[in-house]
Design a protein around this motif. Structure first.
Motif, PDB file in Angstrom:
ATOM      1  N   ASN A  60      29.468  33.562  51.926  1.00  0.00           N
ATOM      2  CA  ASN A  60      30.424  34.308  51.110  1.00  0.00           C
ATOM      3  C   ASN A  60      30.305  35.804  51.413  1.00  0.00           C
ATOM      4  O   ASN A  60      29.210  36.318  51.580  1.00  0.00           O
ATOM      5  CB  ASN A  60      30.145  34.037  49.624  1.00  0.00           C
ATOM      6  CG  ASN A  60      31.325  34.385  48.740  1.00  0.00           C
ATOM      7  OD1 ASN A  60      31.855  35.494  48.777  1.00  0.00           O
ATOM      8  ND2 ASN A  60      31.762  33.426  47.937  1.00  0.00           N
ATOM      9  N   ILE A  69      27.410  35.502  37.238  1.00  0.00           N
ATOM     10  CA  ILE A  69      27.727  36.629  38.115  1.00  0.00           C
ATOM     11  C   ILE A  69      28.150  37.826  37.268  1.00  0.00           C
ATOM     12  O   ILE A  69      28.843  37.662  36.264  1.00  0.00           O
ATOM     13  CB  ILE A  69      28.878  36.244  39.084  1.00  0.00           C
ATOM     14  CG1 ILE A  69      28.431  35.119  40.025  1.00  0.00           C
ATOM     15  CG2 ILE A  69      29.369  37.442  39.890  1.00  0.00           C
ATOM     16  CD1 ILE A  69      29.564  34.514  40.852  1.00  0.00           C
ATOM     17  N   THR A 105      27.696  33.149  45.611  1.00  0.00           N
ATOM     18  CA  THR A 105      27.273  34.479  46.066  1.00  0.00           C
ATOM     19  C   THR A 105      25.772  34.529  46.323  1.00  0.00           C
ATOM     20  O   THR A 105      25.263  35.526  46.823  1.00  0.00           O
ATOM     21  CB  THR A 105      27.592  35.493  44.968  1.00  0.00           C
ATOM     22  OG1 THR A 105      27.061  34.992  43.717  1.00  0.00           O
ATOM     23  CG2 THR A 105      29.095  35.660  44.805  1.00  0.00           C
ATOM     24  N   ASN A 144      36.283  34.830  33.369  1.00  0.00           N
ATOM     25  CA  ASN A 144      35.075  34.754  34.192  1.00  0.00           C
ATOM     26  C   ASN A 144      35.366  35.339  35.572  1.00  0.00           C
ATOM     27  O   ASN A 144      35.528  34.620  36.558  1.00  0.00           O
ATOM     28  CB  ASN A 144      34.644  33.287  34.287  1.00  0.00           C
ATOM     29  CG  ASN A 144      33.220  33.135  34.788  1.00  0.00           C
ATOM     30  OD1 ASN A 144      32.774  33.918  35.629  1.00  0.00           O
ATOM     31  ND2 ASN A 144      32.511  32.149  34.284  1.00  0.00           N
ATOM     32  N   TRP A 145      35.434  36.675  35.654  1.00  0.00           N
ATOM     33  CA  TRP A 145      35.827  37.339  36.909  1.00  0.00           C
ATOM     34  C   TRP A 145      34.800  37.105  38.016  1.00  0.00           C
ATOM     35  O   TRP A 145      35.132  37.222  39.195  1.00  0.00           O
ATOM     36  CB  TRP A 145      36.055  38.829  36.681  1.00  0.00           C
ATOM     37  CG  TRP A 145      34.851  39.571  36.180  1.00  0.00           C
ATOM     38  CD1 TRP A 145      34.561  39.869  34.883  1.00  0.00           C
ATOM     39  CD2 TRP A 145      33.774  40.083  36.962  1.00  0.00           C
ATOM     40  NE1 TRP A 145      33.368  40.529  34.819  1.00  0.00           N
ATOM     41  CE2 TRP A 145      32.864  40.689  36.068  1.00  0.00           C
ATOM     42  CE3 TRP A 145      33.485  40.103  38.325  1.00  0.00           C
ATOM     43  CZ2 TRP A 145      31.682  41.294  36.508  1.00  0.00           C
ATOM     44  CZ3 TRP A 145      32.306  40.700  38.759  1.00  0.00           C
ATOM     45  CH2 TRP A 145      31.419  41.283  37.853  1.00  0.00           C
ATOM     46  N   GLY A 146      33.562  36.772  37.670  1.00  0.00           N
ATOM     47  CA  GLY A 146      32.551  36.492  38.695  1.00  0.00           C
ATOM     48  C   GLY A 146      32.979  35.317  39.572  1.00  0.00           C
ATOM     49  O   GLY A 146      32.792  35.326  40.787  1.00  0.00           O
ATOM     50  N   ARG A 147      33.587  34.294  38.945  1.00  0.00           N
ATOM     51  CA  ARG A 147      34.069  33.155  39.739  1.00  0.00           C
ATOM     52  C   ARG A 147      35.257  33.559  40.617  1.00  0.00           C
ATOM     53  O   ARG A 147      35.427  33.045  41.721  1.00  0.00           O
ATOM     54  CB  ARG A 147      34.473  32.007  38.810  1.00  0.00           C
ATOM     55  CG  ARG A 147      33.282  31.400  38.069  1.00  0.00           C
ATOM     56  CD  ARG A 147      33.715  30.217  37.233  1.00  0.00           C
ATOM     57  NE  ARG A 147      32.591  29.680  36.466  1.00  0.00           N
ATOM     58  CZ  ARG A 147      32.684  28.653  35.630  1.00  0.00           C
ATOM     59  NH1 ARG A 147      33.852  28.051  35.445  1.00  0.00           N
ATOM     60  NH2 ARG A 147      31.632  28.221  34.975  1.00  0.00           N
ATOM     61  N   ALA A 157      35.663  36.587  41.877  1.00  0.00           N
ATOM     62  CA  ALA A 157      35.050  37.358  42.971  1.00  0.00           C
ATOM     63  C   ALA A 157      34.442  36.419  44.014  1.00  0.00           C
ATOM     64  O   ALA A 157      34.582  36.632  45.220  1.00  0.00           O
ATOM     65  CB  ALA A 157      33.978  38.294  42.416  1.00  0.00           C
ATOM     66  N   MET A 158      33.798  35.356  43.536  1.00  0.00           N
ATOM     67  CA  MET A 158      33.219  34.357  44.442  1.00  0.00           C
ATOM     68  C   MET A 158      34.317  33.751  45.314  1.00  0.00           C
ATOM     69  O   MET A 158      34.162  33.596  46.525  1.00  0.00           O
ATOM     70  CB  MET A 158      32.517  33.282  43.597  1.00  0.00           C
ATOM     71  CG  MET A 158      31.898  32.124  44.338  1.00  0.00           C
ATOM     72  SD  MET A 158      33.048  30.752  44.674  1.00  0.00           S
ATOM     73  CE  MET A 158      33.333  30.090  43.009  1.00  0.00           C
ATOM     74  N   ALA A 159      35.455  33.421  44.689  1.00  0.00           N
ATOM     75  CA  ALA A 159      36.563  32.803  45.430  1.00  0.00           C
ATOM     76  C   ALA A 159      37.156  33.792  46.438  1.00  0.00           C
ATOM     77  O   ALA A 159      37.441  33.424  47.588  1.00  0.00           O
ATOM     78  CB  ALA A 159      37.634  32.308  44.463  1.00  0.00           C
ATOM     79  N   VAL A 160      37.331  35.046  46.048  1.00  0.00           N
ATOM     80  CA  VAL A 160      37.836  36.065  46.981  1.00  0.00           C
ATOM     81  C   VAL A 160      36.909  36.141  48.196  1.00  0.00           C
ATOM     82  O   VAL A 160      37.356  36.176  49.339  1.00  0.00           O
ATOM     83  CB  VAL A 160      37.921  37.449  46.294  1.00  0.00           C
ATOM     84  CG1 VAL A 160      38.210  38.552  47.319  1.00  0.00           C
ATOM     85  CG2 VAL A 160      38.979  37.449  45.198  1.00  0.00           C
ATOM     86  N   TYR A 200      36.538  44.232  37.160  1.00  0.00           N
ATOM     87  CA  TYR A 200      35.617  44.442  38.279  1.00  0.00           C
ATOM     88  C   TYR A 200      36.198  45.507  39.191  1.00  0.00           C
ATOM     89  O   TYR A 200      37.370  45.446  39.550  1.00  0.00           O
ATOM     90  CB  TYR A 200      35.435  43.130  39.038  1.00  0.00           C
ATOM     91  CG  TYR A 200      34.609  43.225  40.309  1.00  0.00           C
ATOM     92  CD1 TYR A 200      33.226  43.323  40.257  1.00  0.00           C
ATOM     93  CD2 TYR A 200      35.222  43.190  41.560  1.00  0.00           C
ATOM     94  CE1 TYR A 200      32.468  43.400  41.430  1.00  0.00           C
ATOM     95  CE2 TYR A 200      34.470  43.257  42.741  1.00  0.00           C
ATOM     96  CZ  TYR A 200      33.095  43.359  42.663  1.00  0.00           C
ATOM     97  OH  TYR A 200      32.358  43.429  43.812  1.00  0.00           O
ATOM     98  N   ARG A 255      30.804  45.537  37.526  1.00  0.00           N
ATOM     99  CA  ARG A 255      31.586  45.305  36.325  1.00  0.00           C
ATOM    100  C   ARG A 255      32.289  46.584  35.855  1.00  0.00           C
ATOM    101  O   ARG A 255      31.675  47.648  35.808  1.00  0.00           O
ATOM    102  CB  ARG A 255      30.653  44.799  35.223  1.00  0.00           C
ATOM    103  CG  ARG A 255      31.340  44.427  33.956  1.00  0.00           C
ATOM    104  CD  ARG A 255      30.376  43.722  33.046  1.00  0.00           C
ATOM    105  NE  ARG A 255      29.321  44.617  32.565  1.00  0.00           N
ATOM    106  CZ  ARG A 255      28.567  44.367  31.503  1.00  0.00           C
ATOM    107  NH1 ARG A 255      28.727  43.241  30.836  1.00  0.00           N
ATOM    108  NH2 ARG A 255      27.644  45.210  31.135  1.00  0.00           N
TER     109      ARG A 255
END
Lengths: 385, 385
Positions: free
Chosen positions: A44, A111, A220, B303-306, B308-311, B333, B338
């Motif tokens: 990633n 995350i 990540t 859940n923006w962390g997920r 970001a992981m997908a991006v 983000y 954050r």
């Protein structure tokens, strides 16, 4: 037995207070005499601070210790997050009387949140004080890294020549291509240098950790580390060592498959007769990640039409009229049409085997996956992770 | 109003007995004076018999009629399945006094089963006898093609110059990249030749039907057809026609998004600041297809962390430190860390807007998707489709 199975290793797992009242910090220490190490990490582009740190310290292929925490991924946390990782490695180095450059760091959890360093750093001291080479210590470490996992995942093999390989792994969701969103620490007392260790690890992960795919989510924080103490005094051939490392890795991956979030089925997808191994892997992954296939299998429905649909949308060489699809030993599709009534295939048990024969070449690959259940939706909609 | 809105078209929808007691056969007829037509079809290598047939008859870019059935996809049915499609077109041609080469066929339903021709063929005759240009006839046709859809999806626009475009669509699951696993018939009374019509259709589908992605499943049967009667006597510019066709297509796609299987959320993912439109589309699709993002949104969790992981796992140019992620107008983000507490973003309503700004270039794309709910799992594990 797992990471403390091989001679020369101590471990600990403690509740540092990162997660309320649950074990959350693990330490694995290599007492030598050697300190060769290797690691593979997430592909990633969004890499957590501990991944950036550990990639850096592993350039020399030497490690004295690995510190791991659950309760927070320390990903998307900016320069401050990286400083937290660095401070963690420094604290471990101090406690062990070594340099931070010899300490890898792994984190897992939500995350985007900073780690509670005021709990984590004293936890490092507590862990360092409780290090020992018992089986219980290895299990404590394997337990402290868990998130949504049902239980610790450990494996160990002992070679008749007197060396062994042990390891633990965690990972239950975000299990994906190119490292199955998981952390794993492997240890060995074989005598092996960093270059050979690196080659063996890449060979082992390519067909194990890289071939479990539950939901396509490459995390990540993925990391698989291997540490060699040389304490057995025995030097196996690189080839034999890689084989045994693959065995331990495959065992851990199978445990992760069985414990995946909400899984009610353990599904092995074998694609054979492909013109290349890459094609076989690509097709296997598209099937594994297909929600329509995964939900049908949750319902024990041998819905081969959805499998055929998934095969057809993969970026791979396929001749539709040559494809054969079998589930649990019954060929349901062949020659461009139905080969048997779907009722002939019984998918009511936990284990499901899907075999796709492309009849185009000599290459094959197997991807491990699970079904898509209400449990998966429940766990991932209710739990911020 | 939908397919019978434009002058020169008649439609019918009947219960032929393919599905027990429910409407399952639709017919749309172009009475001219012109018969220009165009179509776009699934990119899946596994193409259903009606897709193979319709691609063939559309080479001349002329159609007199389209016959559609639900209750069976006629995919993976071998040469016999293709003969069934051919026989269906022949029967329509006979009933209308034209040639089979002017008749497109579309099918939707379970893959791998032969169609019950003893019910379907007499159904064609019944449908041909009940053809008319009423609004009710259009709705009957739009209803007969439904599978797991909640209801018919229709749209119509009338240009001040005196021409119009109408259409219906079906599709609620297996909604995917490169045609959203769906069938759609569009009609117009504008004067336009086949080449222009084809260009307009490709332009319209590229940013509408191609940009809904619910589960990544590109079906074996996707087809979007457009028929032009020329009955208005008005010739719009190709550019203006394409714009209006895009409007009708976007309307139908929005209706499919709102009616997707088990959906409780309508999610628009806009990726902007990309170095190319392809990059923006690729990132949008990875996010749309990500089960961890989709389940979090089902739980109204920003859940923006997920995300970001997908991006980070998309095959596209991304600079992690430049990425901005906002949900429903709140930037969560930015700058590699954050930007606001997730509690600042309220995702409790049905409509969710996710905006990713890559800050790398000038290109953008929007992908429409839905959440992954218990309803989706229920529908797709219990219903063989």
């Amino acid at each position: 037995m797992s990471v403390t199975g091989p001679a020369g290793f101590r471990a600990a797992g403690v509740a540092a207070g990162i997660k309320a009242g649950r074990p959350d910090l693990a330490l694995v220490v290599n007492d030598g005499p050697q300190d060769a190490a290797a690691g593979v990490f997430t592909t990633n582009k969004v890499k957590a601070a501990p991944v950036l740190w550990s990639q850096q310290v592993l350039r020399e292929r030497r490690l004295r210790a690995v510190v791991l925490n659950s309760g927070g991924a320390n990903a998307c946390t900016g320069p401050e997050g990286f400083q937290d990782t660095h401070a963690t490695a420094e604290r471990v180095a101090e406690a062990l009387g070594t340099g931070a450059i010899g300490v890898a760091v792994c984190s897992t959890g939500l995350i985007g949140q900073r780690l509670p360093m005021e709990a984590l750093l004293p936890g490092v001291d507590t862990a360092a004080k409780s290090l020992d080479s018992s089986e219980r210590a290895a299990t404590d470490a394997a337990t402290a890294v868990l998130t949504t996992d049902g239980g610790p995942k450990q494996a160990c093999v002992s070679h008749p020549d007197g060396w062994s390989i042990g390891g633990f792994a965690k990972g239950a969701g975000m299990l994906a291509p190119n490292l199955a969103t998981m952390l794993s620490v492997l240890t060995t007392d074989a005598v092996i240098d960093g270059t050979e260790l690196d080659a063996a690890l890449r060979a082992a992960t390519r067909t194990t950790f890289d071939r479990i795919d539950v939901d396509g989510g490459t995390s990540t924080n993925d990391a698989v580390l291997v540490l060699a103490s040389g304490a057995s005094g025995v030097r196996p051939s690189g080839e034999e060592f890689a084989e045994w490392l693959t065995t331990v890795s495959a065992d851990l991956v199978r445990q992760m498959q069985h414990d995946a979030e909400g899984a009610t089925k353990a599904i092995d997808i074998t694609v054979r007769g492909a013109v290349s191994e890459d094609d076989a892997v690509r097709i296997g992954r598209v099937i594994a990640e297909d929600n329509l296939v995964s939900t049908a299998l949750f319902g024990s429905d041998p819905n081969w039409g959805r499998i055929a649909m998934a095969v057809g949308r993969a970026q791979a060489e396929v001749d539709v009229d040559k494809v054969e699809i079998a589930t649990n030993g019954v060929t349901l599709y062949a020659g461009g049409t139905r080969a048997a009534d779907r009722s002939a295939a019984d998918l009511s048990g936990r284990d499901i085997e899907i075999v796709i024969d492309l009849h185009l070449g000599e290459h094959a690959a197997t991807i491990l996956t699970t079904d898509l259940s209400h449990g998966y939706v429940e766990e991932n909609s209710a739990y911020s992770s």
